[in-house]
Write a protein that holds these residues in place. Sequence first.
Motif, PDB file in Angstrom:
ATOM      1  N   GLU A   1       0.841  -1.181   0.000  1.00 33.48           N
ATOM      2  CA  GLU A   1       0.000   0.000   0.000  1.00 33.48           C
ATOM      3  C   GLU A   1       0.888   1.247   0.000  1.00 33.48           C
ATOM      4  OE1 GLU A   1      -2.716   0.181   3.248  1.00 33.48           O
ATOM      5  OE2 GLU A   1      -3.242   2.264   2.873  1.00 33.48           O
ATOM      6  N   VAL A   2       0.563   2.162  -0.885  1.00 37.64           N
ATOM      7  CA  VAL A   2       1.368   3.380  -0.976  1.00 37.64           C
ATOM      8  C   VAL A   2       1.140   4.246   0.248  1.00 37.64           C
ATOM      9  CG1 VAL A   2      -0.396   4.572  -2.346  1.00 37.64           C
ATOM     10  CG2 VAL A   2       1.982   5.322  -2.448  1.00 37.64           C
ATOM     11  N   GLN A   3       2.210   4.822   0.756  1.00 45.56           N
ATOM     12  CA  GLN A   3       2.139   5.772   1.861  1.00 45.56           C
ATOM     13  C   GLN A   3       2.714   7.094   1.378  1.00 45.56           C
ATOM     14  OE1 GLN A   3       4.249   3.678   4.992  1.00 45.56           O
ATOM     15  NE2 GLN A   3       2.337   2.829   5.762  1.00 45.56           N
ATOM     16  N   LEU A   4       2.041   8.174   1.735  1.00 43.38           N
ATOM     17  CA  LEU A   4       2.407   9.496   1.261  1.00 43.38           C
ATOM     18  C   LEU A   4       2.523  10.452   2.437  1.00 43.38           C
ATOM     19  CD1 LEU A   4      -0.216   9.550  -1.607  1.00 43.38           C
ATOM     20  CD2 LEU A   4       2.228   9.200  -1.905  1.00 43.38           C
ATOM     21  N   GLU A   5       3.465  11.355   2.356  1.00 45.06           N
ATOM     22  CA  GLU A   5       3.614  12.366   3.394  1.00 45.06           C
ATOM     23  C   GLU A   5       4.018  13.685   2.764  1.00 45.06           C
ATOM     24  OE1 GLU A   5       6.119  11.288   6.604  1.00 45.06           O
ATOM     25  OE2 GLU A   5       5.689  13.100   7.759  1.00 45.06           O
ATOM     26  N   GLU A   6       3.234  14.715   3.040  1.00 41.87           N
ATOM     27  CA  GLU A   6       3.503  16.043   2.519  1.00 41.87           C
ATOM     28  C   GLU A   6       4.395  16.823   3.491  1.00 41.87           C
ATOM     29  OE1 GLU A   6      -0.831  14.870   1.708  1.00 41.87           O
ATOM     30  OE2 GLU A   6       0.560  14.915   3.402  1.00 41.87           O
ATOM     31  N   GLN A  13       3.297  35.677   2.319  1.00 37.96           N
ATOM     32  CA  GLN A  13       2.503  36.839   1.929  1.00 37.96           C
ATOM     33  C   GLN A  13       1.996  36.677   0.496  1.00 37.96           C
ATOM     34  OE1 GLN A  13       5.004  40.289   2.633  1.00 37.96           O
ATOM     35  NE2 GLN A  13       4.040  40.608   4.628  1.00 37.96           N
ATOM     36  N   ALA A  14       0.917  37.343   0.202  1.00 41.27           N
ATOM     37  CA  ALA A  14       0.377  37.311  -1.156  1.00 41.27           C
ATOM     38  C   ALA A  14       1.447  37.726  -2.157  1.00 41.27           C
ATOM     39  CB  ALA A  14      -0.825  38.237  -1.251  1.00 41.27           C
ATOM     40  N   GLY A  15       1.491  37.002  -3.250  1.00 42.02           N
ATOM     41  CA  GLY A  15       2.511  37.251  -4.260  1.00 42.02           C
ATOM     42  C   GLY A  15       3.760  36.411  -4.080  1.00 42.02           C
ATOM     43  N   GLY A  16       3.874  35.771  -2.935  1.00 45.15           N
ATOM     44  CA  GLY A  16       5.044  34.964  -2.642  1.00 45.15           C
ATOM     45  C   GLY A  16       4.944  33.552  -3.195  1.00 45.15           C
ATOM     46  N   SER A  17       5.939  32.744  -2.854  1.00 47.20           N
ATOM     47  CA  SER A  17       6.032  31.381  -3.380  1.00 47.20           C
ATOM     48  C   SER A  17       6.373  30.388  -2.279  1.00 47.20           C
ATOM     49  CB  SER A  17       7.119  31.306  -4.465  1.00 47.20           C
ATOM     50  OG  SER A  17       6.831  32.142  -5.558  1.00 47.20           O
ATOM     51  N   LEU A  18       5.970  29.155  -2.503  1.00 41.91           N
ATOM     52  CA  LEU A  18       6.336  28.032  -1.650  1.00 41.91           C
ATOM     53  C   LEU A  18       6.551  26.823  -2.544  1.00 41.91           C
ATOM     54  CD1 LEU A  18       3.807  27.997   1.360  1.00 41.91           C
ATOM     55  CD2 LEU A  18       6.277  28.391   1.506  1.00 41.91           C
ATOM     56  N   ARG A  19       7.321  25.870  -2.057  1.00 40.08           N
ATOM     57  CA  ARG A  19       7.394  24.572  -2.719  1.00 40.08           C
ATOM     58  C   ARG A  19       7.045  23.517  -1.693  1.00 40.08           C
ATOM     59  NH1 ARG A  19      12.478  21.464  -5.556  1.00 40.08           N
ATOM     60  NH2 ARG A  19      13.042  21.168  -3.345  1.00 40.08           N
ATOM     61  N   ILE A  20       6.011  22.754  -1.972  1.00 36.41           N
ATOM     62  CA  ILE A  20       5.628  21.675  -1.077  1.00 36.41           C
ATOM     63  C   ILE A  20       5.982  20.346  -1.725  1.00 36.41           C
ATOM     64  CG2 ILE A  20       3.864  22.985   0.147  1.00 36.41           C
ATOM     65  CD1 ILE A  20       1.729  21.761  -1.567  1.00 36.41           C
ATOM     66  N   SER A  21       6.233  19.364  -0.869  1.00 40.13           N
ATOM     67  CA  SER A  21       6.730  18.076  -1.333  1.00 40.13           C
ATOM     68  C   SER A  21       5.808  16.945  -0.899  1.00 40.13           C
ATOM     69  CB  SER A  21       8.129  17.812  -0.758  1.00 40.13           C
ATOM     70  OG  SER A  21       9.026  18.831  -1.105  1.00 40.13           O
ATOM     71  N   CYS A  22       5.878  15.867  -1.653  1.00 35.69           N
ATOM     72  CA  CYS A  22       5.126  14.661  -1.333  1.00 35.69           C
ATOM     73  C   CYS A  22       6.078  13.478  -1.472  1.00 35.69           C
ATOM     74  CB  CYS A  22       3.940  14.515  -2.278  1.00 35.69           C
ATOM     75  SG  CYS A  22       3.007  12.975  -2.102  1.00 35.69           S
ATOM     76  N   ALA A  23       6.431  12.872  -0.353  1.00 32.93           N
ATOM     77  CA  ALA A  23       7.314  11.715  -0.359  1.00 32.93           C
ATOM     78  C   ALA A  23       6.469  10.443  -0.348  1.00 32.93           C
ATOM     79  CB  ALA A  23       8.234  11.748   0.855  1.00 32.93           C
ATOM     80  N   ALA A  24       6.810   9.513  -1.230  1.00 32.65           N
ATOM     81  CA  ALA A  24       6.030   8.273  -1.378  1.00 32.65           C
ATOM     82  C   ALA A  24       6.867   7.061  -1.021  1.00 32.65           C
ATOM     83  CB  ALA A  24       5.514   8.150  -2.805  1.00 32.65           C
ATOM     84  N   SER A  25       6.204   6.048  -0.483  1.00 35.08           N
ATOM     85  CA  SER A  25       6.849   4.782  -0.183  1.00 35.08           C
ATOM     86  C   SER A  25       5.825   3.664  -0.294  1.00 35.08           C
ATOM     87  CB  SER A  25       7.472   4.795   1.214  1.00 35.08           C
ATOM     88  OG  SER A  25       6.476   4.994   2.199  1.00 35.08           O
ATOM     89  N   GLY A  26       6.327   2.431  -0.379  1.00 30.29           N
ATOM     90  CA  GLY A  26       5.441   1.282  -0.389  1.00 30.29           C
ATOM     91  C   GLY A  26       4.855   0.922  -1.731  1.00 30.29           C
ATOM     92  N   TYR A  27       5.342   1.544  -2.804  1.00 34.17           N
ATOM     93  CA  TYR A  27       4.813   1.293  -4.145  1.00 34.17           C
ATOM     94  C   TYR A  27       5.898   1.688  -5.132  1.00 34.17           C
ATOM     95  CZ  TYR A  27       1.140   1.087  -7.752  1.00 34.17           C
ATOM     96  OH  TYR A  27       0.363   0.740  -8.823  1.00 34.17           O
ATOM     97  N   PRO A 112      -1.485  13.021   4.971  1.00 31.97           N
ATOM     98  CA  PRO A 112      -2.182  13.758   6.032  1.00 31.97           C
ATOM     99  C   PRO A 112      -2.375  15.234   5.738  1.00 31.97           C
ATOM    100  CG  PRO A 112       0.076  13.338   6.663  1.00 31.97           C
ATOM    101  CD  PRO A 112      -0.148  12.600   5.386  1.00 31.97           C
ATOM    102  N   GLY A 113      -1.644  15.765   4.762  1.00 37.38           N
ATOM    103  CA  GLY A 113      -1.809  17.153   4.383  1.00 37.38           C
ATOM    104  C   GLY A 113      -0.769  18.073   4.998  1.00 37.38           C
ATOM    105  N   THR A 114      -0.560  19.202   4.327  1.00 36.88           N
ATOM    106  CA  THR A 114       0.314  20.245   4.848  1.00 36.88           C
ATOM    107  C   THR A 114      -0.398  21.585   4.661  1.00 36.88           C
ATOM    108  OG1 THR A 114       2.576  21.145   4.769  1.00 36.88           O
ATOM    109  CG2 THR A 114       1.581  20.571   2.656  1.00 36.88           C
TER     110      THR A 114
END
Length: 120
Positions: A1-6, A13-27, A112-114
């Motif tokens: 079963e795939v497991q995911l974690e963000e 602030q508005a106009g700014g940037s972020l990079r979010i990640s999703c690490a996967a395992s089990g597949y 679970p979400g970030t």
Amino acid sequence: EVQLEESGGGFVQAGGSLRISCAASGYPFDELTVGWFRQVPGKEREYISCISNSDGNIYHADSVKGRFTISRDNTKNTIYLGLNNLKPGDTGIYYCAGGGSGCFGNFVSFGPGTPVTVSS
């Protein structure tokens, strides 16, 4: 079963940037299609982006097209979602989800979400 974690959510602030990640395992990662969803307060969960398994096909919802980017690093079993030109309306919980078919197939597992908070 795939497991995911963000990871990588935060305050910006508005106009700014972020990079979010999703690490996967089990597949087998190269067989995994990964989608991103977000839950904005008071609204239904929205499907916003996806990168497919075999051909790297990419989908972005109109609400994020031109501002968000998605990529995958098969050496790190990780999917990245770049959030650019952020708006207060982008505030919410961001979830990644995994499936074995394309971007319009079924997603069988969610992380679970970030949280992302964009201030005006």
